[in-house]
Scaffold this active site. Structure first.
Site, mmCIF file in Angstrom:
data_model
loop_
_atom_site.group_PDB
_atom_site.id
_atom_site.type_symbol
_atom_site.label_atom_id
_atom_site.label_comp_id
_atom_site.label_asym_id
_atom_site.label_seq_id
_atom_site.Cartn_x
_atom_site.Cartn_y
_atom_site.Cartn_z
ATOM 1 N N CYS A 22 -30.968 43.829 32.212
ATOM 2 C CA CYS A 22 -31.105 45.087 31.458
ATOM 3 C C CYS A 22 -30.378 44.885 30.141
ATOM 4 C CB CYS A 22 -30.472 46.229 32.255
ATOM 5 S SG CYS A 22 -30.311 47.770 31.335
ATOM 6 N N CYS B 280 -36.142 46.047 25.970
ATOM 7 C CA CYS B 280 -35.833 46.782 27.188
ATOM 8 C C CYS B 280 -36.596 46.118 28.330
ATOM 9 C CB CYS B 280 -36.304 48.221 26.993
ATOM 10 S SG CYS B 280 -36.174 49.270 28.443
HETATM 11 N N1 DGL Z 1 -32.083 48.829 28.436
HETATM 12 C C1 DGL Z 1 -33.069 48.984 29.411
HETATM 13 C C2 DGL Z 1 -33.451 47.749 30.138
HETATM 14 O O1 DGL Z 1 -33.310 46.679 29.583
HETATM 15 C C3 DGL Z 1 -33.339 50.244 30.111
HETATM 16 C C4 DGL Z 1 -32.266 50.972 30.736
HETATM 17 C C5 DGL Z 1 -32.751 52.314 31.171
HETATM 18 O O2 DGL Z 1 -33.115 53.089 30.300
HETATM 19 O O3 DGL Z 1 -32.749 52.567 32.385
HETATM 20 O O4 DGL Z 1 -33.923 47.794 31.237
#
Ligand code: DGL
Length: 258
Positions: free
Chosen positions: A183, A74
């Site tokens: 993301c 993430c």
């Molecule tokens: N998948 C996440 C990222 O790479 C987070 C998305 C979120 O929860 O806002 O930033």
């Protein structure tokens, strides 16, 4: 050096499975445990303190399962919490950050776009990296609403198309030749994004780089498994159907509160 303990992977939700897939493809024998904190998604609009606390909760759960290494799949959790995780736990962490470097180094127009969460774009870590590329214009766009639509299973909705068009058109107008997906949820939007972007614009994400880095750390510090095969384990704390469907119903998913 052999180590048969699992690799732990976590994300605010189902998006980090894009990273998990890259790891599983490169290291198919390694046992993996994936944690989707969907109940608390999106992380992108949360404060740094909240992101650090949620990340530690996820790490505690993975450590109870004896993970040998943790991949923070993430960008938001990495850019807001990885320094705190590394300070507090005695286990290697691999983070994921927006791939600005390859985009900036290869851009011919010297203009690149980045789509990421507010938490990532506002983080100190991201801004420090971005400052290193003074000769490249970086067009930053927060992907408001995208993670929630993905978590709700609305990948192909008209609302998704509308949001993507509104975020990408200004980048096209500004003459970007690289779009960085900052993301881990966004690789699932590549088919829709390709319909909007002119063909000459490259799309990059960090999945394969993270998988290679995982392989390096196992080789140098932690040890590979000598198991012939291991079935991956998935935990989610809300809405298991969406995780199952993003995994094409190939793997069992356990719903559990954590
Ligand atoms: N998948 C996440 C990222 O790479 C987070 C998305 C979120 O929860 O806002 O930033």
């Amino acid at each position: 050096m052999t180590n048969n303990n699992p690799i732990g992977v976590f994300d605010s939700g189902i998006g980090g499975t894009s990273i998990w897939k890259a790891i599983h493809n490169l290291l198919p024998n390694e046992k993996t445990i994936y944690l989707a904190d969907s109940k608390n998604a999106p992380y992108g609009q949360r404060t740094k303190e909240e992101i650090v606390a949620l990340s530690k909760k996820n790490v505690d759960f993975l450590l109870e399962m004896n993970c040998k290494l943790i991949v923070v799949a993430c960008n938001t959790a990495t850019t807001n919490a990885i320094l705190e995780l590394r300070a507090d736990y005695d286990i290697p962490f691999i983070g994921i950050e927006p791939a600005i470097k390859p985009a900036a180094n290869n851009s011919k127009t010297q203009v690149i776009g980045i789509l990421a969460t507010k938490g990532t774009l506002n983080s100190e870590l991201f801004n420090k990296t971005a400052e290193m590329f003074q000769n490249t214009k970086i067009i930053e766009q927060v992907g408001y609403g995208l993670v929630q639509l993905i978590e709700d299973g609305n990948l192909n909705s008209p609302e998704m198309t509308q949001l993507l068009e509104s975020y990408l058109q200004p980048m096209i107008d500004a003459n970007i030749d690289y779009l960085v997906l900052g993301c881990s949820h966004y690789p699932y939007l590549i088919p829709q994004i390709k319909k909007i972007l002119p063909k000459h614009i490259h799309i990059i994400d960090s999945g394969e780089a993270v998988a290679r880095q995982t392989q390096n750390i196992l080789r140098e510090k932690v040890g590979f498994t000598d198991l012939e095969k291991s079935d991956p384990v998935f935990y989610v704390n809300s809405n298991p159907e969406v995780l199952k469907s993003i995994l094409d119903y190939k793997y069992p998913v356990t719903e559990k509160d954590f």
